[in-house]
Motif scaffolding. Structure first.
Motif, PDB file in Angstrom:
ATOM      1  N   ARG A   1      16.870  -3.216  -7.605  1.00 45.79           N
ATOM      2  CA  ARG A   1      15.536  -3.549  -7.102  1.00 45.79           C
ATOM      3  C   ARG A   1      14.442  -3.290  -8.134  1.00 45.79           C
ATOM      4  N   CYS A   2      14.733  -2.497  -9.145  1.00 47.36           N
ATOM      5  CA  CYS A   2      13.705  -2.152 -10.129  1.00 47.36           C
ATOM      6  C   CYS A   2      13.137  -3.390 -10.822  1.00 47.36           C
TER       7      CYS A   2
ATOM      8  N   THR B   1      10.011  -5.589  -2.361  1.00 44.70           N
ATOM      9  CA  THR B   1      10.499  -4.263  -1.992  1.00 44.70           C
ATOM     10  C   THR B   1      11.531  -4.384  -0.879  1.00 44.70           C
ATOM     11  N   PRO B   2      12.172  -3.273  -0.464  1.00 45.39           N
ATOM     12  CA  PRO B   2      13.154  -3.338   0.630  1.00 45.39           C
ATOM     13  C   PRO B   2      12.565  -3.783   1.964  1.00 45.39           C
ATOM     14  N   LEU B   3      11.246  -3.820   2.082  1.00 39.27           N
ATOM     15  CA  LEU B   3      10.602  -4.263   3.313  1.00 39.27           C
ATOM     16  C   LEU B   3      10.544  -5.784   3.419  1.00 39.27           C
ATOM     17  N   HIS B   4      10.836  -6.476   2.344  1.00 40.33           N
ATOM     18  CA  HIS B   4      10.762  -7.941   2.320  1.00 40.33           C
ATOM     19  C   HIS B   4      12.083  -8.518   2.843  1.00 40.33           C
ATOM     20  N   PRO B   5      12.041  -9.533   3.712  1.00 42.94           N
ATOM     21  CA  PRO B   5      13.291 -10.131   4.202  1.00 42.94           C
ATOM     22  C   PRO B   5      14.203 -10.621   3.090  1.00 42.94           C
ATOM     23  N   ALA B   6      13.634 -11.076   1.971  1.00 44.46           N
ATOM     24  CA  ALA B   6      14.464 -11.563   0.871  1.00 44.46           C
ATOM     25  C   ALA B   6      15.285 -10.457   0.230  1.00 44.46           C
ATOM     26  N   CYS B   7      14.943  -9.222   0.504  1.00 44.61           N
ATOM     27  CA  CYS B   7      15.676  -8.079  -0.040  1.00 44.61           C
ATOM     28  C   CYS B   7      16.769  -7.614   0.920  1.00 44.61           C
TER      29      CYS B   7
ATOM     30  N   GLN C   1       5.851   9.685  -7.513  1.00 44.08           N
ATOM     31  CA  GLN C   1       6.728   8.529  -7.311  1.00 44.08           C
ATOM     32  C   GLN C   1       6.601   7.977  -5.887  1.00 44.08           C
ATOM     33  N   VAL C   2       6.500   8.857  -4.908  1.00 44.56           N
ATOM     34  CA  VAL C   2       6.375   8.412  -3.516  1.00 44.56           C
ATOM     35  C   VAL C   2       5.054   7.673  -3.315  1.00 44.56           C
ATOM     36  N   LEU C   3       3.974   8.220  -3.854  1.00 42.10           N
ATOM     37  CA  LEU C   3       2.668   7.575  -3.708  1.00 42.10           C
ATOM     38  C   LEU C   3       2.658   6.204  -4.381  1.00 42.10           C
ATOM     39  N   ALA C   4       3.291   6.105  -5.545  1.00 36.44           N
ATOM     40  CA  ALA C   4       3.361   4.818  -6.236  1.00 36.44           C
ATOM     41  C   ALA C   4       4.174   3.806  -5.432  1.00 36.44           C
ATOM     42  N   GLU C   5       5.276   4.264  -4.815  1.00 35.48           N
ATOM     43  CA  GLU C   5       6.110   3.364  -4.018  1.00 35.48           C
ATOM     44  C   GLU C   5       5.378   2.920  -2.755  1.00 35.48           C
TER      45      GLU C   5
ATOM     46  N   ARG D   1       3.114   0.197  -3.775  1.00 33.01           N
ATOM     47  CA  ARG D   1       3.856  -1.021  -4.099  1.00 33.01           C
ATOM     48  C   ARG D   1       4.348  -1.726  -2.845  1.00 33.01           C
ATOM     49  N   ARG D   2       4.652  -0.968  -1.807  1.00 33.18           N
ATOM     50  CA  ARG D   2       5.201  -1.539  -0.580  1.00 33.18           C
ATOM     51  C   ARG D   2       4.138  -2.066   0.377  1.00 33.18           C
ATOM     52  N   GLU D   3       2.892  -1.758   0.150  1.00 30.09           N
ATOM     53  CA  GLU D   3       1.859  -2.051   1.139  1.00 30.09           C
ATOM     54  C   GLU D   3       1.801  -3.533   1.510  1.00 30.09           C
ATOM     55  N   ALA D   4       1.873  -4.429   0.532  1.00 33.50           N
ATOM     56  CA  ALA D   4       1.777  -5.859   0.836  1.00 33.50           C
ATOM     57  C   ALA D   4       2.932  -6.314   1.731  1.00 33.50           C
TER      58      ALA D   4
END
Length: 313
Positions: free
Chosen positions: A61-62, A67-73, A164-168, A171-174
Motif C-alpha cells: 500500500r505504500c 488507503t485501506p478505506l477505499h473500495p479499490a483497496c 505516524q498515526v497523525l500522518a495516516e 492521509r485517510r481523511e478523503a
C-alpha cells in the motif's frame, strides 16, 4: 445475486441472524463486538472482520494512491459473496489480514452459527452487502475522541509512533469522508460514544439514534421504572430532517441506577438465562455502563431475530 433477491432468501427460516457494525478505524467496533460474542458464546455466534478483505498488504500500500478505506483497496465482490453465503448458513474460506504487521496470512474457514456479527470499515458499502443483514449499526464517536483512541491503540499495540498515526489519519481523511462515513445513512442504529459533558478524562456517555427501519424495543415502557439520571429518551431530527428517537445513556450516572436500566432491557426479552456479566467491559478491564447497555440493545435485536427461542413466541 441481486440485492432484492437476497432479501427474499433472507426471509427463509433456519438461517443465521446477521448484524453489521460499521465505523471508521478505532471507532470501537472490536470492543462492541467482543462483548457480544462473549455473551453469546462460540456455540451460538461467529464474528467476521471485513477488513480481512484488504487487497494489498501494508508494504504494497505504500506506493498506492489510496488507503485501506477505499473500495479499490479491498476485495469488495468477494466480501459480498461471502456475506451472502454466511447469511444463508454456508461456510466460507475467509482471507485474513494481520493488523500486527500488516501482512496477508493463511485464510480461515468460517462456519456460521445462529448469529453472525460482521464488523469493519466497509460492511455497508454496497446494496448487496446491506441486504444480508437483519440489523445494521454505525459507530460515530466525535472525531477528536476517535483520533485519541486510534493514537492510543496504534502506538501501544501496533508499533506506530504518534507522528505516524497523525500522518495516516490525515492521509485517510478523503477516503473516510467519501466511503466510510456515508455508511451512517444506511444504519438502523447510529451509536455515538463521547465523554460525559464533552470533557476529557470523564466516563463515556452514549447516544443511540434509533431509526424506524427496524422494530426497536419499547424504551418508553422499559425505562418507566428507571430514573432519568441514568437514561432518557428524546425526539431528535435525523440528517434528512425526519423525527427519530434518540436514547441517551449517561456515563456519570450511579452504577446502581444504570443497572436498573440494564436489567429492565434484559427482562423485557423474557430470556430464561441470567444477564451476561461480560457486557460493558472496556479494553483496560473496567466496565462502562453505556457500553453495557448499548450491547444489551444489540443483543435484544439479535435475540428477537431468532438467536434464542423466547417462551410464548
Amino acid at each position: 445475486m441481486p440485492h432484492k433477491l437476497m432479501r427474499i432468501h433472507r426471509a427463509e427460516p433456519l438461517r443465521p441472524a446477521m448484524l453489521a457494525i460499521a465505523g471508521d478505524s478505532a471507532a470501537g467496533k472490536t470492543t462492541v463486538t467482543r462483548g457480544l460474542t462473549e455473551a453469546l458464546g462460540a456455540d451460538r455466534s461467529t464474528s467476521v472482520c471485513v477488513d480481512d478483505y484488504h487487497r494489498y498488504d501494508r508494504a504494497e500500500r505504500c506506493g498506492l494512491p489510496f488507503t485501506p478505506l477505499h473500495p479499490a483497496c479491498n476485495h469488495v465482490q468477494i466480501m459480498e459473496q461471502h456475506l451472502q453465503l454466511l447469511a444463508m448458513g454456508q461456510p466460507v474460506l475467509k482471507p485474513v489480514y494481520d493488523h500486527r504487521d500488516g501482512s496477508l496470512v493463511r485464510p480461515r474457514l468460517v462456519e456460521p452459527r445462529d448469529l453472525v456479527i460482521v464488523e469493519g470499515l466497509l460492511p455497508l458499502h454496497t446494496k448487496l452487502a446491506r441486504a444480508c443483514f437483519d440489523v445494521t449499526v454505525y459507530l460515530d464517536p466525535p472525531e477528536p475522541v476517535r483520533h485519541a483512541w486510534k493514537i492510543a491503540r496504534d502506538t501501544e499495540r501496533r508499533g506506530y509512533t504518534r507522528e505516524q498515526v497523525l500522518a495516516e489519519l490525515a492521509r485517510r481523511e478523503a477516503d473516510s469522508s467519501a466511503f466510510v462515513r456515508p455508511q451512517q445513512r444506511e444504519a438502523d442504529i447510529v451509536v455515538r460514544f463521547e465523554p460525559a459533558g464533552g470533557g476529557a478524562g470523564v466516563p463515556l456517555s452514549v447516544t443511540l439514534l434509533l431509526r424506524p427501519t427496524v422494530r426497536h424495543p419499547n424504551f418508553a415502557r422499559i425505562l418507566s421504572g428507571a430514573t432519568s439520571s441514568a437514561a432518557h429518551l428524546t425526539l431528535m431530527r435525523d440528517s434528512d430532517g425526519t423525527p427519530v428517537d434518540a436514547l441517551h445513556i449517561h456515563g456519570n450516572a450511579d452504577p446502581l441506577e444504570a443497572d436498573v436500566v440494564a436489567k429492565a432491557i434484559w427482562h423485557d426479552l423474557g430470556v430464561p438465562e441470567p444477564l451476561p456479566g461480560c457486557l460493558g467491559r472496556m479494553p483496560d478491564g473496567s466496565r462502562n455502563e453505556p457500553l453495557r447497555i448499548t450491547q444489551l440493545i444489540l443483543l435484544h435485536h439479535l435475540i428477537r431475530a431468532g438467536v434464542w427461542r423466547i417462551p410464548g413466541e
